[in-house]
Design an enzyme around this catalytic site. Structure first.
Site, mmCIF file in Angstrom:
data_model
loop_
_atom_site.group_PDB
_atom_site.id
_atom_site.type_symbol
_atom_site.label_atom_id
_atom_site.label_comp_id
_atom_site.label_asym_id
_atom_site.label_seq_id
_atom_site.Cartn_x
_atom_site.Cartn_y
_atom_site.Cartn_z
ATOM 1 N N ASN A 1 0.865 -1.179 0.000
ATOM 2 C CA ASN A 1 0.000 0.000 0.000
ATOM 3 C C ASN A 1 0.904 1.233 0.000
ATOM 4 O O ASN A 1 1.469 1.585 1.029
ATOM 5 C CB ASN A 1 -0.887 -0.041 1.256
ATOM 6 C CG ASN A 1 -1.721 1.218 1.423
ATOM 7 O OD1 ASN A 1 -1.832 2.023 0.496
ATOM 8 N ND2 ASN A 1 -2.307 1.387 2.595
ATOM 9 N N LYS B 1 0.059 4.229 -0.314
ATOM 10 C CA LYS B 1 -0.632 5.400 0.251
ATOM 11 C C LYS B 1 -0.411 6.622 -0.666
ATOM 12 O O LYS B 1 -0.312 6.469 -1.879
ATOM 13 C CB LYS B 1 -0.163 5.661 1.680
ATOM 14 C CG LYS B 1 -0.177 4.397 2.546
ATOM 15 C CD LYS B 1 0.005 4.689 3.987
ATOM 16 C CE LYS B 1 0.168 3.392 4.748
ATOM 17 N NZ LYS B 1 0.035 3.550 6.177
ATOM 18 N N HIS C 1 -9.542 1.095 5.074
ATOM 19 C CA HIS C 1 -8.265 1.294 5.772
ATOM 20 C C HIS C 1 -8.500 2.252 6.948
ATOM 21 O O HIS C 1 -9.316 3.171 6.851
ATOM 22 C CB HIS C 1 -7.233 1.856 4.794
ATOM 23 C CG HIS C 1 -5.835 1.818 5.332
ATOM 24 N ND1 HIS C 1 -5.378 2.719 6.257
ATOM 25 C CD2 HIS C 1 -4.808 0.963 5.092
ATOM 26 C CE1 HIS C 1 -4.105 2.427 6.559
ATOM 27 N NE2 HIS C 1 -3.745 1.367 5.862
ATOM 28 N N GLU D 1 -6.882 4.651 7.912
ATOM 29 C CA GLU D 1 -6.649 6.056 7.560
ATOM 30 C C GLU D 1 -7.865 6.647 6.845
ATOM 31 O O GLU D 1 -8.052 7.867 6.836
ATOM 32 C CB GLU D 1 -5.366 6.171 6.702
ATOM 33 C CG GLU D 1 -4.123 5.941 7.565
ATOM 34 C CD GLU D 1 -2.909 5.437 6.821
ATOM 35 O OE1 GLU D 1 -2.883 5.473 5.580
ATOM 36 O OE2 GLU D 1 -1.964 4.977 7.508
ATOM 37 N N GLU E 1 -5.427 -5.162 10.692
ATOM 38 C CA GLU E 1 -4.431 -4.112 10.872
ATOM 39 C C GLU E 1 -4.722 -3.351 12.159
ATOM 40 O O GLU E 1 -5.551 -2.422 12.162
ATOM 41 C CB GLU E 1 -4.477 -3.132 9.689
ATOM 42 C CG GLU E 1 -4.153 -3.747 8.353
ATOM 43 C CD GLU E 1 -3.533 -2.727 7.418
ATOM 44 O OE1 GLU E 1 -2.441 -2.995 6.918
ATOM 45 O OE2 GLU E 1 -4.138 -1.662 7.209
ATOM 46 N N GLY F 1 2.375 2.035 10.724
ATOM 47 C CA GLY F 1 3.328 3.130 10.560
ATOM 48 C C GLY F 1 4.066 3.525 11.822
ATOM 49 O O GLY F 1 4.699 4.575 11.880
ATOM 50 N N SER G 1 3.318 -2.437 10.433
ATOM 51 C CA SER G 1 4.776 -2.429 10.635
ATOM 52 C C SER G 1 5.436 -3.751 10.280
ATOM 53 O O SER G 1 6.374 -4.187 10.961
ATOM 54 C CB SER G 1 5.108 -2.002 12.071
ATOM 55 O OG SER G 1 4.714 -0.663 12.282
HETATM 56 C C1 PEP Z 1 -0.811 0.053 6.115
HETATM 57 O O1 PEP Z 1 -0.888 1.246 5.924
HETATM 58 O O2 PEP Z 1 -1.686 -0.696 5.679
HETATM 59 C C2 PEP Z 1 0.332 -0.462 6.858
HETATM 60 C C3 PEP Z 1 0.281 -1.681 7.309
HETATM 61 O O3 PEP Z 1 1.400 0.403 7.033
HETATM 62 P P1 PEP Z 1 2.824 0.051 7.699
HETATM 63 O O4 PEP Z 1 3.299 -1.238 7.098
HETATM 64 O O5 PEP Z 1 3.693 1.202 7.348
HETATM 65 O O6 PEP Z 1 2.600 -0.098 9.158
#
Ligand code: PEP
Length: 248
Positions: free
Chosen positions: A11, A13, A102, A104, A172, A178, A210
Site C-alpha cells: 500500500n 498510500k 483502511h 486512515e 491491521e 506506521g 509495521s
Molecule cells: C498500512 O498502511 O496498511 C500499513 C500496514 O502500514 P505500515 O506497514 O507502514 O505499518
C-alpha cells in the site's frame, strides 16, 4: 484445509511521483522476471499505488504477474462525485484488487462500516477483489475490546454472502500502522482465529502493521496468516522483495 496462496500487498498510500513510482514498479517486475529456482516468489505480489500512477505502473508491470490494486473506491459507478474514483475506473485501469476501510480512511475521512459495505458491493460489481481492513485502536486493545471491535467491523461491513475467493480481510491494528510496533505473534494468531470464524475457508486473512524484512518471516509462517499488507516497507524494492521472499 483450503489452498490459500499467500499474498503480499504493498500500500503506497499518498507516496510516489511518476519517476520514483515507475522506478519501483519496474524494479519489482524485473526481479519477478529474473528470479529462477529458489529465488522465485512462492506468494502473489500486489502493488497499490496512488491513483495518479495506476496507468504508468500498470504499463510497467504488465505481463510480470504482479497484480495492481486501488486504495479506495466510491460506491457509485460514476457521477458527480468530485475527487472520487469508482471501482469501474479502477478495473478499467487494470486493477484486480481494491483496499477498502483502511483505518486512515475510517479515521481521516469518517468512513463507517456501512459505507465500507457499500464500497465492497461496488468492488464486486466491477469484478474487483476487496481487501477489507479491520483493526482496533490502542485504547480498545487496552480495554480488552479488540476482538469485539473487529467482530463488529466484520459484521457491519461484510456483505451477507461473499464467496471466499472474492474476499480478503486485512487485520491491521491501528496502533501498529506506521509506528514500528507490530502486534505480537500470539496476538496475531488469536485475532486471525477470531476473524477466520466469520469467513469462508477460501478467504484470505492478511496481517498489516509495521511488517518489515526482520519480522515478516515469523509473521508469515503463522497459521491463518495468508499474507501481509505492507505500507512503509513497500516503498523500497529491497524491503518489499525481502518481505515477499519470506513467504514459506
Ligand atoms: C498500512 O498502511 O496498511 C500499513 C500496514 O502500514 P505500515 O506497514 O507502514 O505499518
Amino acid at each position: 484445509m483450503a489452498d490459500r496462496k499467500k499474498l503480499v500487498a504493498g500500500n503506497w498510500k499518498m507516496n510516489g511521483l511518476r519517476s520514483d513510482g515507475l522506478t519501483l514498479a519496474t524494479e519489482l517486475a524485473r526481479r519477478v522476471r529474473a528470479a529462477t529456482g529458489a529465488e522465485q516468489l512462492s506468494c502473489d505480489l500486489l502493488i497499490c499505488p496512488p491513483a495518479t500512477l495506476l496507468g504508468p505502473v500498470h504499463d510497467a508491470i504488465v505481463g510480470s504477474g504482479i497484480h495492481l490494486g486501488g486504495q479506495d473506491c466510491h460506491p457509485a459507478p460514476k457521477g458527480a462525485f468530485t475527487g472520487d474514483i469508482s471501482a469501474e475506473m479502477l478495473a478499467d485501469a487494470g486493477c484486480r484488487f481494491v483496499i477498502l476501510g483502511h483505518s486512515e480512511r475510517r479515521q481521516g475521512h469518517g468512513e463507517s462500516d456501512a459505507l465500507v459495505r457499500e464500497k465492497i458491493g461496488a468492488a464486486r460489481r466491477a469484478g474487483l477483489v476487496p481487501i477489507v481492513c479491520v483493526g482496533e485502536t490502542l485504547a480498545q486493545r487496552q480495554a480488552r475490546e479488540a476482538a469485539a471491535v473487529v467482530v463488529a467491523q466484520l459484521a457491519g461491513s461484510l456483505p451477507e454472502r461473499a464467496a471466499g475467493r472474492e474476499l480478503i480481510v486485512a487485520y491491521e491494528p491501528v496502533w501498529a500502522i506506521g509506528t514500528g510496533l507490530s502486534a505480537s505473534l500470539d496476538d496475531i494468531v488469536a485475532m486471525h482465529a477470531v476473524i477466520r470464524r466469520h469467513l469462508p475457508t477460501e478467504a484470505h486473512i492478511l496481517y498489516g502493521g509495521s511488517v518489515n524484512p526482520a519480522n515478516a518471516g515469523a509473521i508469515l509462517a503463522l497459521g491463518d496468516v495468508d499474507g501481509a499488507l505492507v505500507g512503509g516497507a513497500s516503498l523500497a524494492a529491497d524491503s518489499f522483495w525481502a518481505i515477499a521472499s519470506s513467504c514459506g
